[in-house]
Design a protein around this motif. Structure first.
Motif, mmCIF file in Angstrom:
data_model
loop_
_atom_site.group_PDB
_atom_site.id
_atom_site.type_symbol
_atom_site.label_atom_id
_atom_site.label_comp_id
_atom_site.label_asym_id
_atom_site.label_seq_id
_atom_site.Cartn_x
_atom_site.Cartn_y
_atom_site.Cartn_z
ATOM 1 N N ILE A 292 0.973 -1.018 0.429
ATOM 2 C CA ILE A 292 0.167 0.038 0.227
ATOM 3 C C ILE A 292 1.338 1.036 0.196
ATOM 4 O O ILE A 292 2.118 1.199 -0.193
ATOM 5 N N SER A 293 0.402 2.082 0.112
ATOM 6 C CA SER A 293 1.220 4.122 -0.849
ATOM 7 C C SER A 293 0.667 4.322 0.078
ATOM 8 O O SER A 293 -0.933 4.509 -0.293
ATOM 9 N N ASP A 294 0.890 6.068 -0.106
ATOM 10 C CA ASP A 294 0.124 7.456 0.959
ATOM 11 C C ASP A 294 -0.893 6.732 1.287
ATOM 12 O O ASP A 294 -2.063 7.252 0.951
ATOM 13 N N ILE A 295 -0.811 6.729 2.188
ATOM 14 C CA ILE A 295 -1.986 7.239 3.436
ATOM 15 C C ILE A 295 -2.682 8.317 3.926
ATOM 16 O O ILE A 295 -3.818 8.039 4.210
ATOM 17 N N GLY B 191 5.193 5.233 0.807
ATOM 18 C CA GLY B 191 5.587 6.750 2.205
ATOM 19 C C GLY B 191 4.591 7.671 1.726
ATOM 20 O O GLY B 191 3.558 6.823 1.099
ATOM 21 N N ASP B 192 4.362 8.166 2.224
ATOM 22 C CA ASP B 192 3.450 8.930 3.013
ATOM 23 C C ASP B 192 2.988 9.013 3.334
ATOM 24 O O ASP B 192 1.472 8.406 3.352
ATOM 25 N N ASN C 156 7.409 11.960 0.263
ATOM 26 C CA ASN C 156 7.602 13.744 -0.285
ATOM 27 C C ASN C 156 6.753 14.473 1.091
ATOM 28 O O ASN C 156 7.721 15.275 1.971
ATOM 29 N N HIS C 157 6.095 14.029 1.296
ATOM 30 C CA HIS C 157 5.117 14.685 2.359
ATOM 31 C C HIS C 157 5.479 14.302 3.538
ATOM 32 O O HIS C 157 5.235 14.815 4.583
#
Length: 392
Positions: free
Chosen positions: A154-157, A187-188, A219-220
């Motif tokens: 999974i990504s970008d929670i 990430g994120d 990046n966030h």
């Protein structure tokens, strides 16, 4: 004057857009109440957005601004669609010398209402409409012991955007039902501040896989998009975020790699800090893969897919599989009937799913959470299941 001029231009655009929409509505109804009710609604929404924008300085991104801005986005997009339809009909009428076609106006108005429905659906249901997407990938150099090895990505929670614990739990349960050998998060974790994940630690810490749970930064996660009192506060926030990864049960990979061992064989799992064109080039691929060889099978976690395009796909020793996220598919688009489209394609040529080049494969996850627009339309939150197969 410099501050007022952009506002005046925006207000003038709003006036023209809504004036044209109103002309279409008048084609369908001559009620004297239409005009005052229509303009009252537009003025109230516009005033709410302006007021909410002023509140941002004192209250941050609060509920009032979210509601006002999402109403405005929904209205503007739906009106633009109606305006484009109206313009085509009016242009045809001008060329042929025929009056405005009422049926065409009706169709334009219904399309606007349908667009509003899609946005409302996306904001209420779409953002938690988790989908499992499965891929089976074949590799000649995969160690025998890892044939049929399954990993979940999974990504970008973006934990700071969540507002529905039951829906998030449903997503966690769906992850665990995949019975993966390995879990990775690319990430994120948050929008800006480490504290955003704190209410959700008990949820995401439920994720377990026999060969471990691993993660990287996006990046966030660095806190680059808000103002901090001091640089020390920003650094402390990042350090706290790293600690929260541990509380989640995630092993955070920071320009490093580990060996995932099965029987008497292993694969390399590497992770880099965020490296993305236009989003900070922090990651050090050479350091992350130091002391690895061509003979080893390597999986790289790298948040931004531009890293794969710029460095990874041509890197020696070869990286067989890269797992990324970042794009979200812009949370808006169409993936059905053989069509795969999102406005994000104009920023990223490849923005979701698999791509192979130079014997290197990348998978771009569409994201588990959401940010900015509090919804998803057509591009649903994704749980990726990848099964590794050895070519014999």
């Amino acid at each position: 004057m410099k501050r007022i001029l952009p506002l005046l231009i925006i207000l003038f655009f709003i006036f023209l857009l809504n004036g044209y929409v109103l002309s279409g509505i008048h084609t369908l109804s001559y009620s004297p109440y239409v005009t005052p009710i229509f303009w009252l609604a537009i003025v109230l929404i516009t005033a709410a957005v302006i007021y909410g924008t002023q509140r941002l300085r004192q209250h941050g991104l609060d509920l009032f601004f979210k509601i006002a801005s999402h109403m405005a986005i929904t209205l503007v997009v739906s009106e633009l669609i109606m305006v484009m339809m109206l313009f085509l009909g009016d242009a045809y009428g001008l060329i042929t010398g025929t009056p405005r076609n009422v049926r065409w106006v009706e169709a334009s108005f219904m399309l606007m209402l349908f667009t509003i429905f899609l946005f409302v659906y996306g904001m209420i249901f779409g953002k938690y409409n988790y989908k499992v997407i499965e891929h089976t990938l074949y590799f000649e150099d995969l160690p025998e012991s890892f044939d049929e090895f399954k990993l979940v990505q999974i990504s970008d929670i973006h934990a700071g955007s969540f507002n529905n614990p039951k829906a998030v739990q449903r997503g966690i349960d769906l992850i665990n039902r995949q019975h993966a050998d390995l879990f990775v998060f690319t990430g994120d974790l948050v929008n800006n501040k480490a504290e955003e994940i704190k209410p959700w630690i008990s949820y995401f810490s439920q994720i377990r896989a026999p060969y471990g749970q691993f993660s990287i930064l996006g990046n966030h996660d660095y806190g680059d998009y808000i103002k901090w009192g001091t640089e020390a506060e920003k650094t402390a926030n990042l350090n706290q975020l790293k600690a929260y990864h541990k509380d989640l049960g995630f092993r955070l990979l920071l320009d490093e790699h580990v060996h995932i061992k099965k029987d008497d064989q292993h694969i390399v799992l590497a992770g880099v800090e965020n490296w993305g064109i236009g989003f900070g080039e922090r990651g050090d691929l050479k350091r992350a893969l130091s002391n690895t060889t061509d003979r080893e099978f390597k999986i790289l976690l790298s948040h931004d897919p531009t890293h794969w395009e710029a460095q990874v796909k041509s890197y020696i020793p070869n990286v067989q599989l890269t797992l990324s996220g970042h794009t979200h598919g812009m949370q808006f688009g169409l993936e059905a009937f053989g069509i795969k489209w999102s406005p994000v394609k104009y920023r990223y040529k490849h923005w979701a799913g698999l791509k192979t080049e130079n014997n290197s494969v990348i998978n771009i996850n569409r994201g588990f959470g959401f940010i900015g627009f509090s919804g998803r339309i057509g591009i649903w939150p994704e749980i990726t299941v990848i099964k590794l197969k050895k070519i014999r």
